[in-house]
Motif scaffolding. Structure first.
Motif, PDB file in Angstrom:
ATOM      1  N   LEU A 643      -2.112  21.976  29.511  1.00  0.00           N
ATOM      2  CA  LEU A 643      -2.705  22.676  30.649  1.00  0.00           C
ATOM      3  C   LEU A 643      -4.205  22.403  30.662  1.00  0.00           C
ATOM      4  CD1 LEU A 643      -0.956  26.165  30.247  1.00  0.00           C
ATOM      5  CD2 LEU A 643      -0.327  24.369  31.872  1.00  0.00           C
ATOM      6  N   SER A 644      -4.772  22.242  31.844  1.00  0.00           N
ATOM      7  CA  SER A 644      -6.222  22.027  31.958  1.00  0.00           C
ATOM      8  C   SER A 644      -6.727  22.583  33.279  1.00  0.00           C
ATOM      9  CB  SER A 644      -6.558  20.532  31.858  1.00  0.00           C
ATOM     10  OG  SER A 644      -6.063  19.828  32.972  1.00  0.00           O
ATOM     11  N   MET A 683       1.328  19.585  32.364  1.00  0.00           N
ATOM     12  CA  MET A 683       2.267  18.521  32.025  1.00  0.00           C
ATOM     13  C   MET A 683       3.209  19.006  30.934  1.00  0.00           C
ATOM     14  SD  MET A 683       1.611  14.492  31.188  1.00  0.00           S
ATOM     15  CE  MET A 683       0.739  14.728  29.647  1.00  0.00           C
ATOM     16  N   VAL A 684       4.503  18.758  31.129  1.00  0.00           N
ATOM     17  CA  VAL A 684       5.539  19.117  30.167  1.00  0.00           C
ATOM     18  C   VAL A 684       6.335  17.859  29.843  1.00  0.00           C
ATOM     19  CG1 VAL A 684       7.557  20.542  29.698  1.00  0.00           C
ATOM     20  CG2 VAL A 684       5.688  21.451  31.083  1.00  0.00           C
ATOM     21  N   GLN A 685       6.582  17.622  28.558  1.00  0.00           N
ATOM     22  CA  GLN A 685       7.382  16.491  28.110  1.00  0.00           C
ATOM     23  C   GLN A 685       8.466  16.985  27.164  1.00  0.00           C
ATOM     24  OE1 GLN A 685       3.870  14.217  26.632  1.00  0.00           O
ATOM     25  NE2 GLN A 685       4.675  12.563  27.904  1.00  0.00           N
ATOM     26  N   TYR A 686       9.657  16.397  27.333  1.00  0.00           N
ATOM     27  CA  TYR A 686      10.781  16.825  26.507  1.00  0.00           C
ATOM     28  C   TYR A 686      11.594  15.602  26.107  1.00  0.00           C
ATOM     29  CZ  TYR A 686      14.840  19.435  24.858  1.00  0.00           C
ATOM     30  OH  TYR A 686      15.845  19.958  24.085  1.00  0.00           O
ATOM     31  N   SER A 695       9.260  13.495  31.466  1.00  0.00           N
ATOM     32  CA  SER A 695       7.931  14.081  31.619  1.00  0.00           C
ATOM     33  C   SER A 695       7.771  14.599  33.040  1.00  0.00           C
ATOM     34  CB  SER A 695       6.836  13.047  31.330  1.00  0.00           C
ATOM     35  OG  SER A 695       6.983  12.485  30.039  1.00  0.00           O
ATOM     36  N   LEU A 696       7.080  15.734  33.147  1.00  0.00           N
ATOM     37  CA  LEU A 696       6.779  16.344  34.436  1.00  0.00           C
ATOM     38  C   LEU A 696       5.309  16.733  34.457  1.00  0.00           C
ATOM     39  CD1 LEU A 696       7.664  17.583  37.185  1.00  0.00           C
ATOM     40  CD2 LEU A 696       8.127  19.712  35.930  1.00  0.00           C
ATOM     41  N   ARG A 697       4.591  16.291  35.488  1.00  0.00           N
ATOM     42  CA  ARG A 697       3.159  16.576  35.603  1.00  0.00           C
ATOM     43  C   ARG A 697       2.850  17.079  37.004  1.00  0.00           C
ATOM     44  NH1 ARG A 697      -1.739  13.046  36.613  1.00  0.00           N
ATOM     45  NH2 ARG A 697      -3.472  13.977  35.465  1.00  0.00           N
ATOM     46  N   ASP A 723       0.075  17.283  43.746  1.00  0.00           N
ATOM     47  CA  ASP A 723       1.033  16.202  43.524  1.00  0.00           C
ATOM     48  C   ASP A 723       1.888  16.532  42.317  1.00  0.00           C
ATOM     49  OD1 ASP A 723       0.212  13.733  45.362  1.00  0.00           O
ATOM     50  OD2 ASP A 723      -1.627  14.686  44.670  1.00  0.00           O
ATOM     51  N   ILE A 724       3.184  16.211  42.421  1.00  0.00           N
ATOM     52  CA  ILE A 724       4.135  16.393  41.332  1.00  0.00           C
ATOM     53  C   ILE A 724       4.632  15.008  40.910  1.00  0.00           C
ATOM     54  CG2 ILE A 724       6.333  17.402  40.617  1.00  0.00           C
ATOM     55  CD1 ILE A 724       5.889  19.551  42.754  1.00  0.00           C
ATOM     56  N   GLN A 725       4.575  14.716  39.619  1.00  0.00           N
ATOM     57  CA  GLN A 725       4.975  13.414  39.091  1.00  0.00           C
ATOM     58  C   GLN A 725       6.071  13.606  38.052  1.00  0.00           C
ATOM     59  OE1 GLN A 725       1.260  12.079  37.535  1.00  0.00           O
ATOM     60  NE2 GLN A 725       0.302  11.823  39.544  1.00  0.00           N
ATOM     61  N   VAL A 726       7.120  12.790  38.166  1.00  0.00           N
ATOM     62  CA  VAL A 726       8.255  12.837  37.251  1.00  0.00           C
ATOM     63  C   VAL A 726       8.431  11.450  36.648  1.00  0.00           C
ATOM     64  CG1 VAL A 726      10.710  13.342  36.982  1.00  0.00           C
ATOM     65  CG2 VAL A 726       9.349  14.610  38.669  1.00  0.00           C
ATOM     66  N   GLN A 727       8.690  11.395  35.344  1.00  0.00           N
ATOM     67  CA  GLN A 727       8.874  10.115  34.663  1.00  0.00           C
ATOM     68  C   GLN A 727       9.938  10.258  33.581  1.00  0.00           C
ATOM     69  OE1 GLN A 727       5.866   7.906  31.883  1.00  0.00           O
ATOM     70  NE2 GLN A 727       5.410   7.267  33.983  1.00  0.00           N
TER      71      GLN A 727
END
Length: 732
Positions: A643-644, A683-686, A695-697, A723-727
């Motif tokens: 988080l930032s 950002m969350v990564q699992y 990853s979700l940002r 913006d929502i980014q998924v990877q």
């Protein structure tokens, strides 16, 4: 004293302050011992790839708009390499030397270490090599892994290794039951990565119907690497472009891919498909990445030819064709190498009514009907070769490049600075590059010749010159100095130059750069440089000759879980009537800017915290900007959280700032902002499985000083942009 008088005094004394700060910072490093990097290396264990890239970015990136372009190019190359890590015990000198930010000495040091001591058992052994500092350790640990190997290749020489002694008895018994043909197979490493960006707003181009596609951007990337073969395939779609419909029925808007063979006897390198290459100092051809003024401190120029595949979503800086390097040994320390290359591709262009090329486009956007009409409207043919003779410590190469277009280039020359833009249908240029590396000395350079001016201008006919030369001297393990001189004639013209300096096209500039780096204080690295340039012809923003001046000092502290950086920079651009790049201590007839940037990172257990503060001031214009950011992350088991939040306030566009934050692969780490507002990110990564990561940002930008964002078709009728980014990445 009036405000105007105060501003003039500050402008006149700016250069004195900048140079004084540099001298004081370097003089402070006197008697302490050099810091060991083992503690810092251990602190990187268990960190996510995004954490590592963010820390590398913090240590190496300066935060300037020109440096941002260079970093984005380097980051694109690095993240592409990171998709398929390579066994460092099988890496050749050429593999290591081709990595951005890794110097010739560092590549050679890794090869020498493995040759002398055998295979690396773990990547932590990099901390035992004095030449490999912490940023380079981070880069190499992301791009390589350590595993046993039976053969060692370096510069065409195959050497025996001590890996057999490292094999356990159990593994030897298992291998006895495997057929010989299967023992020799190298199944390699495969990676599949998918990325999707979803905006929660609509730009004007969608509401008025000019953007033909949907507002989503997505990318699919596949990469493969084994000992001697590697390849990649990328399919990319920008927001607003048609997808499997309309004028783009082939699917994604942009495809990129290649297959590469390496280290196969005389054939050192072969790339078929899309590729990038750099020769010498970049005066003839360089579509890899450009050295910025701050990055050249830690990564001096590499004269050696660089050839690698292009498998990223960059839609401009590449060739489409075939290139190969053949190496013929003449003895134990001498060889001759030949690198022929050829390319043919369709390029986007704006055409005139006469059917000639007015502008070559490199954005890669095909969102509107007009942008779609410009897709592939011209054809570009490239052919050339490089012949190199190497007899250590000397290396000399001769290079030639020929470029032809399907139609003539006829750019508009209504502005004075465009007067010497490339004009014509065919262009031929040549260069010679050299390097001499012996002990403490590292000397290299390149001199190039091109057609001097557009056809029909007899008084300017003939050839034109560009040259760049550098000297790097290592006083001891703790002190290094670097000097670079360049002279690029304003009549010099080549289409693929990307060299060091204020003008990336290698034209209209003469300058000198002096820098120094020291690590005499424990855990502290001090760097500083001064750069001055003179531009004899008009350039953008100046209708007459002009000059520029740049002074910079930085300090980087790394100890255990704590790292901190502080940078100060003074830049000046001014018109001048004196044919000299030496600044005069008078009122600035142009622009001057002071910039300060500080970052602190601390890790404790599963937590890590980052704080950043930066500011800039333009005394002559009376404008300023400031920003502060605080971020924190937590890692537990298979998931991580980041988080930032940032606040920024600038008076105008000239005082704009760049906020840096953790990003996904191929994401933007820096966001340019101006005005007043807030920026938040999460950002969350699992790790869904051992080799599957999601990853979700989410990034939200809120302006407090205006009601709209951007302009033209990119305009957002709201002060908020989210913006929502998924990877998703699968390694197998």
């Amino acid at each position: 004293m009036t405000t105007g008088s105060w501003m003039r005094v500050m402008a006149q004394g700016s250069r004195v302050v900048a140079m004084a700060v540099m001298v004081v910072a370097l003089s402070a490093a006197t008697a302490a011992t050099a810091a060991t990097a083992a503690t810092a290396a251990s602190g990187m264990e268990g960190a996510s790839e995004e954490d590592v890239w963010h820390e590398i970015y913090t240590l190496l990136y300066d935060g300037d708009d020109s440096d941002e372009e260079a970093w984005n190019e380097a980051y694109d190359v690095l993240t592409t390499m990171a998709l398929t890590p390579q066994n460092i015990n099988e890496a050749s000198y050429d593999d290591l030397n081709a990595i951005p930010f890794v110097t010739h000495e560092q590549a050679l040091a890794v090869v020498d270490y493995i040759t002398l001591y055998g295979n690396m058992a773990t990547m932590a052994e990099l901390s035992l090599i004095p030449e490999i500092d912490v940023p380079r350790q981070m880069i190499l640990q992301t791009l390589f892994f350590a595993a046993p190997t039976q053969r060692r290749r370096w510069s065409g020489i195959v050497a025996a290794d001590s890996v057999v002694q490292a094999l356990t008895a159990d593994s030897i018994r298992r291998r006895r039951n495997i057929p010989q043909w299967r023992r020799n197979m190298d199944y390699g490493k495969h990676t599949l990565q998918m990325s999707l960006s979803i905006p929660t707003y609509r730009r004007k181009g969608y509401t008025d119907g000019k953007y033909l596609g949907e507002p989503y951007s997505h990318t699919v990337q596949y990469a493969f690497r084994s000992r001697n073969v590697e390849g990649a395939l990328t399919a990319a779609q920008d927001a607003g472009e048609e997808f499997f419909c309309g004028s783009n029925r082939k699917g994604w808007d942009f495809y990129s891919g290649y297959v590469r063979l390496k280290n196969m006897g005389v054939l050192r390198n072969l790339v078929v498909g899309h590729y990038q290459m750099s020769v010498g100092m970049g005066l003839l051809v360089n579509n890899t990445w450009r050295m910025s003024k701050s990055s050249v401190m830690s990564s001096p120029p590499k004269e050696a030819l660089t050839l690698r595949g292009h498998g990223s979503r960059q839609s401009a800086n590449y060739f489409q064709g075939v290139a190969a390097t053949l190496q013929f040994p003449l003895g134990s320390r001498r060889h001759v190498s030949l690198t022929p290359f050829a390319a043919y591709q369709a390029v986007d262009a704006t055409m005139t009514e006469r059917g000639t090329i007015q502008t070559l486009l490199k954005t890669g956007y095909h969102r509107t009907a007009s942008e779609t009409e410009r897709r592939g409207t011209a054809r570009q043919t490239v052919a050339g070769a490089s012949v190199c003779y190497e007899a250590l410590p000397l290396r000399v190469s001769l290079n030639v490049l020929h470029v032809a277009f399907s139609d003539s280039l006829t750019p508009q020359k209504n502005e004075r600075y465009k007067y010497y833009s490339p004009t014509g249908k065919q262009f031929t240029s040549a260069s010679t590059a050299y390097s001499f590396r012996n002990g403490r000395w590292d000397i290299c350079g390149e001199t190039a010749l091109s057609q001097r001016a557009p056809r029909g201008m007899e008084k300017h006919s003939g050839l034109s010159l560009a040259t760049a030369n550098s000297v790097r001297y290592v006083f001891n393990d703790n002190w290094r100095m670097f000097l670079l001189q360049r002279h690029y004639s304003f009549t010099y013209r080549t289409l693929f130059a990307n060299s060091f300096g204020d003008m990336a096209n290698g034209q209209n500039e003469s300058g000198i750069y002096l820098g120094a780096t020291t690590t005499t204080l424990a855990h502290l690295t001090l760097s500083a440089y001064v750069d001055a340039a003179y531009h004899p012809w008009a350039r953008y923003g100046y209708k007459q000759q002009s000059r520029s001046f740049d002074a910079y000092v930085s300090a980087a502290y790394i100890r255990g879980n704590l790292s901190a950086t502080a940078r100060y920079r003074y830049r000046e651009k001014a018109a001048t009537d004196v044919a000299s790049f030496i600044p005069t201590f008078t009122a600035v007839n142009g622009t001057s800017q002071h910039s300060l940037n500080t970052t602190v990172r601390y890790k404790v257990g599963r937590w890590n915290v980052t704080g950043n503060a930066q500011g800039c001031m333009l005394p002559a214009a009376g404008s300023y900007g400031m920003a502060a950011m605080l971020g924190g992350g937590y890692k537990a088991g298979n998931w991580t959280l980041w988080l930032s939040e940032a606040y920024f306030n600038t008076t105008d566009y000239d005082s704009r700032l760049y906020l840096t934050d953790k990003a996904l692969s191929y994401g933007q780490m820096a966001t340019m902002v101006y005005g007043r507002g807030l920026r938040g990110a999460a950002m969350v990564q699992y790790e869904l499985a051992k080799r599957l990561k999601a990853s979700l940002r989410c990034v939200s930008l809120r302006y407090l000083s205006r009601d709209k964002i951007s302009s033209g078709e990119q305009e957002i009728d709201s002060p908020r942009q989210t913006d929502i980014q998924v990877q998703v990445r699968w390694t197998f």
